[in-house]
Motif scaffolding. Sequence first.
Motif, PDB file in Angstrom:
ATOM      1  N   LYS A   1      36.133 -11.583 -24.543  1.00 49.51           N
ATOM      2  CA  LYS A   1      36.786 -12.212 -23.431  1.00 49.51           C
ATOM      3  C   LYS A   1      37.842 -13.239 -24.078  1.00 49.51           C
ATOM      4  N   PRO A   2      39.115 -13.338 -23.594  1.00 53.65           N
ATOM      5  CA  PRO A   2      39.914 -14.555 -23.935  1.00 53.65           C
ATOM      6  C   PRO A   2      39.195 -15.834 -23.391  1.00 53.65           C
ATOM      7  N   ASP A   3      39.929 -16.969 -23.666  1.00 54.25           N
ATOM      8  CA  ASP A   3      39.571 -18.083 -23.421  1.00 54.25           C
ATOM      9  C   ASP A   3      40.177 -18.161 -21.768  1.00 54.25           C
ATOM     10  N   LEU A   4      41.385 -17.719 -21.445  1.00 55.11           N
ATOM     11  CA  LEU A   4      41.703 -17.802 -20.206  1.00 55.11           C
ATOM     12  C   LEU A   4      42.372 -16.351 -19.981  1.00 55.11           C
ATOM     13  N   GLY A   5      42.139 -16.260 -18.401  1.00 52.69           N
ATOM     14  CA  GLY A   5      42.912 -14.839 -18.222  1.00 52.69           C
ATOM     15  C   GLY A   5      43.442 -14.861 -16.931  1.00 52.69           C
ATOM     16  N   PHE A   6      44.614 -14.175 -16.478  1.00 50.97           N
ATOM     17  CA  PHE A   6      45.437 -14.332 -15.315  1.00 50.97           C
ATOM     18  C   PHE A   6      45.932 -13.009 -14.908  1.00 50.97           C
ATOM     19  N   GLU A   7      46.255 -13.003 -13.630  1.00 46.14           N
ATOM     20  CA  GLU A   7      46.976 -11.587 -13.035  1.00 46.14           C
ATOM     21  C   GLU A   7      47.840 -12.054 -12.076  1.00 46.14           C
ATOM     22  N   THR A   8      49.036 -11.437 -12.228  1.00 47.22           N
ATOM     23  CA  THR A   8      50.077 -11.916 -11.218  1.00 47.22           C
ATOM     24  C   THR A   8      49.895 -10.880  -9.835  1.00 47.22           C
ATOM     25  N   ALA A   9      50.677 -11.354  -9.010  1.00 44.68           N
ATOM     26  CA  ALA A   9      50.603 -10.583  -7.872  1.00 44.68           C
ATOM     27  C   ALA A   9      51.258  -8.923  -7.960  1.00 44.68           C
ATOM     28  N   LYS A  10      51.853  -8.862  -9.075  1.00 49.82           N
ATOM     29  CA  LYS A  10      52.623  -7.533  -9.397  1.00 49.82           C
ATOM     30  C   LYS A  10      51.618  -6.834 -10.317  1.00 49.82           C
ATOM     31  N   GLY A  11      50.450  -7.617 -10.718  1.00 47.89           N
ATOM     32  CA  GLY A  11      49.496  -6.751 -11.498  1.00 47.89           C
ATOM     33  C   GLY A  11      49.552  -7.042 -12.577  1.00 47.89           C
ATOM     34  N   LYS A  12      50.542  -7.649 -13.335  1.00 47.51           N
ATOM     35  CA  LYS A  12      50.303  -8.097 -14.616  1.00 47.51           C
ATOM     36  C   LYS A  12      49.403  -9.093 -15.185  1.00 47.51           C
ATOM     37  N   ARG A  13      48.588  -8.601 -16.295  1.00 42.93           N
ATOM     38  CA  ARG A  13      47.449  -9.282 -16.637  1.00 42.93           C
ATOM     39  C   ARG A  13      47.682 -10.169 -18.151  1.00 42.93           C
ATOM     40  N   VAL A  14      47.398 -11.241 -18.266  1.00 47.23           N
ATOM     41  CA  VAL A  14      47.973 -12.194 -19.019  1.00 47.23           C
ATOM     42  C   VAL A  14      46.500 -12.828 -19.685  1.00 47.23           C
ATOM     43  N   ALA A  15      46.298 -12.905 -21.131  1.00 49.54           N
ATOM     44  CA  ALA A  15      45.181 -13.574 -21.781  1.00 49.54           C
ATOM     45  C   ALA A  15      45.903 -14.639 -22.604  1.00 49.54           C
ATOM     46  N   ILE A  16      45.002 -15.561 -22.806  1.00 48.28           N
ATOM     47  CA  ILE A  16      45.454 -16.864 -23.472  1.00 48.28           C
ATOM     48  C   ILE A  16      44.425 -16.837 -24.364  1.00 48.28           C
ATOM     49  N   GLU A  17      44.279 -16.832 -25.830  1.00 51.08           N
ATOM     50  CA  GLU A  17      43.343 -17.409 -26.659  1.00 51.08           C
ATOM     51  C   GLU A  17      43.432 -18.817 -27.221  1.00 51.08           C
ATOM     52  N   ILE A  18      42.815 -19.687 -27.284  1.00 49.12           N
ATOM     53  CA  ILE A  18      43.011 -20.916 -27.555  1.00 49.12           C
ATOM     54  C   ILE A  18      42.343 -21.438 -28.839  1.00 49.12           C
ATOM     55  N   ARG A  19      43.136 -21.568 -29.914  1.00 46.65           N
ATOM     56  CA  ARG A  19      42.493 -22.313 -31.218  1.00 46.65           C
ATOM     57  C   ARG A  19      43.031 -23.223 -31.601  1.00 46.65           C
ATOM     58  N   TYR A  20      42.127 -24.007 -32.084  1.00 47.42           N
ATOM     59  CA  TYR A  20      42.549 -25.464 -32.779  1.00 47.42           C
ATOM     60  C   TYR A  20      42.301 -25.179 -34.325  1.00 47.42           C
ATOM     61  N   PHE A  21      43.534 -25.427 -35.217  1.00 48.12           N
ATOM     62  CA  PHE A  21      43.459 -25.243 -36.555  1.00 48.12           C
ATOM     63  C   PHE A  21      43.865 -26.637 -37.303  1.00 48.12           C
ATOM     64  N   SER A  22      43.027 -26.722 -38.381  1.00 48.98           N
ATOM     65  CA  SER A  22      43.428 -27.938 -39.298  1.00 48.98           C
ATOM     66  C   SER A  22      43.733 -27.488 -40.585  1.00 48.98           C
ATOM     67  N   MET A  23      44.350 -28.392 -41.345  1.00 48.84           N
ATOM     68  CA  MET A  23      44.703 -28.167 -42.726  1.00 48.84           C
ATOM     69  C   MET A  23      43.435 -27.535 -43.741  1.00 48.84           C
ATOM     70  N   ASN A  24      42.120 -27.855 -43.067  1.00 45.01           N
ATOM     71  CA  ASN A  24      40.962 -27.563 -43.861  1.00 45.01           C
ATOM     72  C   ASN A  24      40.583 -26.156 -43.211  1.00 45.01           C
TER      73      ASN A  24
END
Length: 256
Positions: A174-197
């Motif tokens: 599972k991605p952190d967020l998932g969306f679908e447009t009225a035209k059927g396009k599916r979009v996934a968003i994976e959210i990651r916080y990165f630091s210098m460490n």
Amino acid sequence: MAKRKESKPGVPLWYDQGKAAQWQLENSKELSIANHLAVYAENNGLSVRMLKRYVALKEFVDENFHQHIGKFTDQTPYSSIEELLKLHKLNPAKAAQIAESVISGQTIAAGVKHLIELETKDSGSRNVDNTRSEARKAAFQLQHAVVNHVNKHPADFGLSGTWKEIDLSGLSIKPDLGFETAKGKRVAIEIRYFSMNSSTAFFHQALTKYAWLQMSFFDEVYLAVNEDAVDLVEAYSDNFQNWTGKKLNIKSIQLI
């Protein structure tokens, strides 16, 4: 009372297991690394979380104290190296002074913890727990900022016209967020916080999941990161494209 097993020269089991897992993370030609790690962990009586910890500790030793690897014994505990990593984040010079002693098993975890306590007290630095707490807080802020950005600027994530958030419960990955447009396009968003460490293994794990999402039913996948981590992530872009044949879509998000 049972006699403790005598230490002998040679790397400890946790280091070998971390090495094997790291090889899979960096060299697997297949997009099923997560499954490989799960199988390897189960076959060796470990959790995936513990195996990833071994990878991070092995990388820490390799990158900072490679000259002392030959001083390992087969009984050097990973807990001592964990404490050495914490000390290194507070005071790299002091960690370097005791690294050989810790790696060879002469200085145990309790001894390193004592140095960490002194370092924290003397310097007024934040302790490790506070550092982790701040990282968790920043990660939460990033998630909130991404949702806010999607609502205000959906086109930045390939969303146009009418769109809605979709139910992800039926997906194995599972991605952190998932969306679908009225035209059927599916979009996934994976959210990651990165630091210098953030360790190399942490970047590899994030990109492995991203690659999995590209192979699933999503038409577009985005990796949303904190804006000060963009250069860190983009350093992996070329290797990622050579590995998967697909572009890594990175979106810089300012924390709110």
